[in-house]
Design a protein around this motif. Sequence first.
Motif, PDB file in Angstrom:
ATOM      1  N   THR A  19       6.359  -1.829   2.223  1.00 55.14           N
ATOM      2  CA  THR A  19       6.278  -2.211   3.632  1.00 55.14           C
ATOM      3  C   THR A  19       4.866  -1.946   4.118  1.00 55.14           C
ATOM      4  OG1 THR A  19       7.388  -2.084   5.780  1.00 55.14           O
ATOM      5  CG2 THR A  19       6.969   0.006   4.648  1.00 55.14           C
ATOM      6  N   THR A  20       4.465  -2.671   5.158  1.00 51.71           N
ATOM      7  CA  THR A  20       3.143  -2.469   5.763  1.00 51.71           C
ATOM      8  C   THR A  20       3.318  -1.864   7.140  1.00 51.71           C
ATOM      9  OG1 THR A  20       2.202  -4.347   4.569  1.00 51.71           O
ATOM     10  CG2 THR A  20       1.028  -3.616   6.537  1.00 51.71           C
ATOM     11  N   LEU A  21       2.629  -0.763   7.381  1.00 44.65           N
ATOM     12  CA  LEU A  21       2.640  -0.121   8.694  1.00 44.65           C
ATOM     13  C   LEU A  21       1.424  -0.633   9.464  1.00 44.65           C
ATOM     14  CD1 LEU A  21       3.510   3.509   7.599  1.00 44.65           C
ATOM     15  CD2 LEU A  21       5.064   1.662   8.252  1.00 44.65           C
ATOM     16  N   ASN A  38      -6.825  -1.666   9.271  1.00 47.99           N
ATOM     17  CA  ASN A  38      -6.184  -0.634  10.098  1.00 47.99           C
ATOM     18  C   ASN A  38      -4.744  -0.370   9.689  1.00 47.99           C
ATOM     19  OD1 ASN A  38      -8.365  -0.023  11.751  1.00 47.99           O
ATOM     20  ND2 ASN A  38      -7.955  -1.778  13.070  1.00 47.99           N
ATOM     21  N   ASP A  39      -4.257  -1.100   8.698  1.00 49.00           N
ATOM     22  CA  ASP A  39      -2.872  -0.972   8.268  1.00 49.00           C
ATOM     23  C   ASP A  39      -2.769  -0.055   7.057  1.00 49.00           C
ATOM     24  OD1 ASP A  39      -2.479  -2.883  10.218  1.00 49.00           O
ATOM     25  OD2 ASP A  39      -2.308  -4.536   8.795  1.00 49.00           O
ATOM     26  N   LEU A  40      -1.558   0.354   6.772  1.00 54.67           N
ATOM     27  CA  LEU A  40      -1.281   1.173   5.599  1.00 54.67           C
ATOM     28  C   LEU A  40      -0.104   0.546   4.863  1.00 54.67           C
ATOM     29  CD1 LEU A  40      -2.007   3.809   4.103  1.00 54.67           C
ATOM     30  CD2 LEU A  40      -0.289   4.945   5.513  1.00 54.67           C
ATOM     31  N   VAL A  41      -0.296   0.226   3.581  1.00 55.02           N
ATOM     32  CA  VAL A  41       0.761  -0.361   2.759  1.00 55.02           C
ATOM     33  C   VAL A  41       1.405   0.769   1.954  1.00 55.02           C
ATOM     34  CG1 VAL A  41       1.318  -2.025   0.954  1.00 55.02           C
ATOM     35  CG2 VAL A  41      -0.456  -2.561   2.641  1.00 55.02           C
ATOM     36  N   LEU A  42       2.715   0.927   2.092  1.00 53.35           N
ATOM     37  CA  LEU A  42       3.459   1.953   1.365  1.00 53.35           C
ATOM     38  C   LEU A  42       4.322   1.282   0.309  1.00 53.35           C
ATOM     39  CD1 LEU A  42       3.132   3.099   4.395  1.00 53.35           C
ATOM     40  CD2 LEU A  42       4.843   4.720   3.667  1.00 53.35           C
ATOM     41  N   ARG A  43       4.308   1.833  -0.901  1.00 57.97           N
ATOM     42  CA  ARG A  43       5.182   1.376  -1.984  1.00 57.97           C
ATOM     43  C   ARG A  43       5.897   2.610  -2.519  1.00 57.97           C
ATOM     44  NH1 ARG A  43       0.398  -1.303  -2.628  1.00 57.97           N
ATOM     45  NH2 ARG A  43       0.511  -3.561  -2.441  1.00 57.97           N
ATOM     46  N   TRP A  44       7.201   2.462  -2.744  1.00 52.88           N
ATOM     47  CA  TRP A  44       7.953   3.599  -3.269  1.00 52.88           C
ATOM     48  C   TRP A  44       8.978   3.150  -4.284  1.00 52.88           C
ATOM     49  CZ3 TRP A  44       8.479   1.677   1.664  1.00 52.88           C
ATOM     50  CH2 TRP A  44       9.725   1.194   2.021  1.00 52.88           C
ATOM     51  N   LEU A  60       0.083   4.589  -1.677  1.00 54.60           N
ATOM     52  CA  LEU A  60      -0.348   4.379  -0.291  1.00 54.60           C
ATOM     53  C   LEU A  60      -1.690   3.664  -0.357  1.00 54.60           C
ATOM     54  CD1 LEU A  60       0.292   7.973   1.088  1.00 54.60           C
ATOM     55  CD2 LEU A  60       1.719   5.972   1.465  1.00 54.60           C
ATOM     56  N   THR A  61      -1.793   2.486   0.247  1.00 58.52           N
ATOM     57  CA  THR A  61      -3.022   1.707   0.158  1.00 58.52           C
ATOM     58  C   THR A  61      -3.498   1.315   1.548  1.00 58.52           C
ATOM     59  OG1 THR A  61      -2.208   0.764  -1.916  1.00 58.52           O
ATOM     60  CG2 THR A  61      -4.064  -0.347  -0.863  1.00 58.52           C
ATOM     61  N   PRO A  62      -4.711   1.744   1.933  1.00 60.37           N
ATOM     62  CA  PRO A  62      -5.240   1.287   3.219  1.00 60.37           C
ATOM     63  C   PRO A  62      -5.625  -0.185   3.144  1.00 60.37           C
ATOM     64  CG  PRO A  62      -6.785   2.788   2.125  1.00 60.37           C
ATOM     65  CD  PRO A  62      -5.582   2.672   1.249  1.00 60.37           C
ATOM     66  N   ALA A  63      -5.372  -0.908   4.228  1.00 59.47           N
ATOM     67  CA  ALA A  63      -5.732  -2.326   4.331  1.00 59.47           C
ATOM     68  C   ALA A  63      -6.216  -2.557   5.754  1.00 59.47           C
ATOM     69  CB  ALA A  63      -4.535  -3.206   4.006  1.00 59.47           C
TER      70      ALA A  63
END
Length: 107
Positions: free
Chosen positions: A85-87, A39-45, A34-37
């Motif tokens: 994906t980027t939230l 105001n977004d949050l990038v999730l990798r799984w 989980l990586t903050p960018a």
Amino acid sequence: TVADSDGDGVIDGHEWRAGTGLLDKDSFLGMAELTPAENDLVLRWASVTGHAYQVESAPGDLAGSPAFSNITEVIQAAPGDVTETTLTNALQAIDLQVFRVRLVEEP
């Protein structure tokens, strides 16, 4: 009893459905990063080509049984072993959010 042949904490039936290795303790559906960018949050799984996933969230923490809701469209696994994906604006929420990735199975 429920079998977990590789001892990774995921039962064999769930691994079979997810396409992960029943005998490989390092192969399971799980959040990789989980990586903050801003105001977004990038999730990798960890993912398996040919499978589909959906990101869900719930307010609060994991105490009790949180009510999760879909927050993305269905995402097809990327070639390789990690999907991302980027939230957008996920970090603007004032309240604590819990995220998870769910395997989408064909009917």
